[in-house]
Design a protein around this motif. Structure first.
Motif, PDB file in Angstrom:
ATOM      1  N   TYR A   7      -8.320   7.078  -1.493  1.00  0.00           N
ATOM      2  CA  TYR A   7      -8.381   8.529  -1.347  1.00  0.00           C
ATOM      3  C   TYR A   7      -9.815   8.932  -1.051  1.00  0.00           C
ATOM      4  O   TYR A   7     -10.759   8.173  -1.255  1.00  0.00           O
ATOM      5  CB  TYR A   7      -7.827   9.249  -2.579  1.00  0.00           C
ATOM      6  N   LEU A  21      -4.096   1.811  -2.874  1.00  0.00           N
ATOM      7  CA  LEU A  21      -4.232   3.074  -2.162  1.00  0.00           C
ATOM      8  C   LEU A  21      -5.707   3.395  -2.054  1.00  0.00           C
ATOM      9  O   LEU A  21      -6.542   2.785  -2.711  1.00  0.00           O
ATOM     10  CB  LEU A  21      -3.475   4.206  -2.868  1.00  0.00           C
ATOM     11  N   SER A  31       0.848  -1.196   0.000  1.00  0.00           N
ATOM     12  CA  SER A  31       0.000   0.000   0.000  1.00  0.00           C
ATOM     13  C   SER A  31       0.878   1.239   0.000  1.00  0.00           C
ATOM     14  O   SER A  31       2.009   1.222   0.509  1.00  0.00           O
ATOM     15  CB  SER A  31      -0.945   0.000   1.203  1.00  0.00           C
ATOM     16  N   ALA A  52       0.883   5.761   0.237  1.00  0.00           N
ATOM     17  CA  ALA A  52       0.222   7.007   0.637  1.00  0.00           C
ATOM     18  C   ALA A  52       1.188   8.147   0.350  1.00  0.00           C
ATOM     19  O   ALA A  52       2.404   7.941   0.255  1.00  0.00           O
ATOM     20  CB  ALA A  52      -0.134   6.961   2.121  1.00  0.00           C
TER      21      ALA A  52
END
Length: 181
Positions: A138, A136, A100, A102
């Motif tokens: 958002y 990811l 993952s 970020a």
């Protein structure tokens, strides 16, 4: 895990340094988190939720530097932290093919190619490690982020309704994305 230092050229012609966060960056990292959280509602925290002190952040950075499964690439422009990212690679047998990511950037550095550079580094590290996918999420409405993620090859795979609730009582979806490596 430590990222080797690299110089990049920004869209405005300035040079920037990509490197791993170091314990000596801790105070600046704490200030960075509070500032970025105040600049947009598209991050997971409000500024008052950024409660780590410099000593705690230094310990966190040290843990990442000593981890075989995490890396925190940062971008420094004129010796100032402009952006950072995080790549976490899963350890468990059933999920170690996934990681993952970020990212966060100070608003004054948006649109200069820093996000692209940070993602390029994380994707290269993930591929070198043999990962098959990067993931990811958002917050719905963050079109700048969505554009970057799509440019980097991520595609939407799911939505989580009512995943985030803002202080004003409104809610937003979490948009989940994945990139095949």
């Amino acid at each position: 895990m430590e990222l080797a230092e690299k110089t990049i050229r920004l869209k405005d012609g300035r040079e920037a340094i990509l490197r791993s966060a170091q314990p000596g960056d801790a105070a600046e990292m704490v200030a960075f988190m509070k500032t970025t959280a105040a600049e947009t509602d598209f991050l997971l925290r409000y500024p008052e939720e950024c409660t780590m002190d410099a000593a705690g952040e230094a310990a966190f950075i040290d843990d990442i530097l000593n981890s075989p499964d995490q890396v925190m690439p940062c971008c420094f422009v004129e010796d100032r932290l402009a952006g950072n990212a995080m790549l976490t690679m899963n350890r468990r047998i059933k999920t170690r093919h996934r990681g993952s990511v970020a990212i966060g950037l100070l608003r004054k550095f948006w649109g200069l190619g820093i996000g692209t550079a940070l993602f390029t580094e994380m994707i290269a590290l993930a591929r070198a490690r043999g990962l098959a996918y990067l993931e990811l999420d958002y917050i719905e409405g963050n079109q700048r982020a969505r554009h970057l993620y799509e440019k980097m090859g991520f595609r939407q795979i799911a939505e989580v309704p009512d995943a985030y609730r803002l202080k004003d009582g409104s809610s937003s979806k979490s948009i989940l994305m994945m990139k095949e490596l």
